[in-house]
Design a protein around this motif. Sequence first.
Motif, short mmCIF file in Angstrom:
data_model
loop_
_atom_site.label_atom_id
_atom_site.label_comp_id
_atom_site.label_asym_id
_atom_site.label_seq_id
_atom_site.Cartn_x
_atom_site.Cartn_y
_atom_site.Cartn_z
N GLU A 230 0.86 -1.18 0.00
CA GLU A 230 0.00 0.00 0.00
C GLU A 230 0.90 1.24 0.00
OE1 GLU A 230 -3.88 0.66 2.41
OE2 GLU A 230 -2.31 1.70 3.53
N ARG B 93 1.43 -4.63 4.01
CA ARG B 93 0.21 -4.96 4.75
C ARG B 93 -0.15 -6.41 4.50
NH1 ARG B 93 -3.66 -1.76 6.74
NH2 ARG B 93 -5.30 -3.06 5.86
N ASN C 92 -5.37 -8.12 12.96
CA ASN C 92 -6.59 -8.34 12.17
C ASN C 92 -6.45 -9.59 11.30
OD1 ASN C 92 -7.36 -5.88 13.26
ND2 ASN C 92 -6.93 -4.72 11.40
N ASN D 162 -2.78 -4.26 11.89
CA ASN D 162 -3.15 -5.01 10.69
C ASN D 162 -2.78 -6.49 10.81
OD1 ASN D 162 -1.95 -5.50 7.43
ND2 ASN D 162 -4.12 -5.14 7.84
N GLU E 55 -9.29 4.11 5.03
CA GLU E 55 -8.97 3.93 6.44
C GLU E 55 -10.16 3.34 7.20
OE1 GLU E 55 -6.62 3.57 9.38
OE2 GLU E 55 -5.82 4.96 7.90
N ARG F 274 -5.73 -5.80 1.58
CA ARG F 274 -6.08 -4.47 1.08
C ARG F 274 -7.20 -3.85 1.91
NH1 ARG F 274 -5.62 -7.24 -4.01
NH2 ARG F 274 -7.87 -7.49 -4.06
N ARG F 275 -7.25 -2.54 1.88
CA ARG F 275 -8.38 -1.82 2.46
C ARG F 275 -8.88 -0.81 1.43
NH1 ARG F 275 -5.15 1.45 7.27
NH2 ARG F 275 -3.39 2.14 5.98
N GLN G 91 -15.81 -7.51 8.13
CA GLN G 91 -16.82 -6.45 8.20
C GLN G 91 -18.01 -6.74 7.29
OE1 GLN G 91 -14.38 -3.11 7.08
NE2 GLN G 91 -13.59 -2.82 9.14
N PHE H 162 -12.17 -2.44 5.30
CA PHE H 162 -11.38 -3.52 4.73
C PHE H 162 -11.99 -4.06 3.44
CE2 PHE H 162 -10.50 -4.70 9.44
CZ PHE H 162 -9.68 -3.59 9.56
N ASP H 163 -11.13 -4.53 2.55
CA ASP H 163 -11.55 -5.29 1.38
C ASP H 163 -11.72 -6.74 1.86
OD1 ASP H 163 -11.69 -6.87 -0.91
OD2 ASP H 163 -10.32 -5.61 -2.06
#
Length: 209
Positions: free
Chosen positions: A56, A61, A111, A108, A68, A64-65, A137, A71-72
């Motif tokens: 990124e 990372r 997560n 990250n 901010e 991907r997001r 999410q 999230f993807d």
Amino acid sequence: MTDLGFTHVFRPATRPGAPTLLLLHGTGADEYDLLGLGHSLAPGAALLSPRGRVDENGAARWFRRLREGVFDVDDVVARAAELAGFVRAATAAYDLDPASVTAVGFSNGANMAAATLLLHPGLLRRAALFAAAAPLQGRPLPAADLTGVQVFLSAGAADSLTPLEQARLLAEQLRQCSAVVQMHEHPGGHGLPPEALHRARQWFAATTR
């Protein structure tokens, strides 16, 4: 080292019967970033520390997001599968006990560890997650059986990057899947304060007896 699909560092255990720590760094860090944390949490443990494969704007990372805090999730799912494959390959290549692997992640990386717990039950038996959010999410919670899995979560009340409510949601999701979760909330921000490290050391000692 760049084999097994990920650039990574491996440090063998120096204590017989010691666990393996899977170290997952935060955004912009690398495979060396959490080695000191690993030594502090579990002296003598084997350390397996890969580098996230998503770039990124020059920052490494784990997935991907879209922006901010958003999230993807399709990429989260795909990258968790890649990481799970790496863990299986690494435990075989380095002759490690798969049942001893404990994920240790920050931001990250935490997560990513949480997503791997939920999407690949049975791979990880313990996880210490610092400044973590619920990674899936908007998706239904997977039907994961995490019975016997021990998780330590540390979250800051003043964390503007990962709101405390996100960590609480993750704790609830893990508990719904029957994981045993110890939640530590501190007044700080997006970091790893000394009290959180102290609590994590106590948790680790208690869950690896």
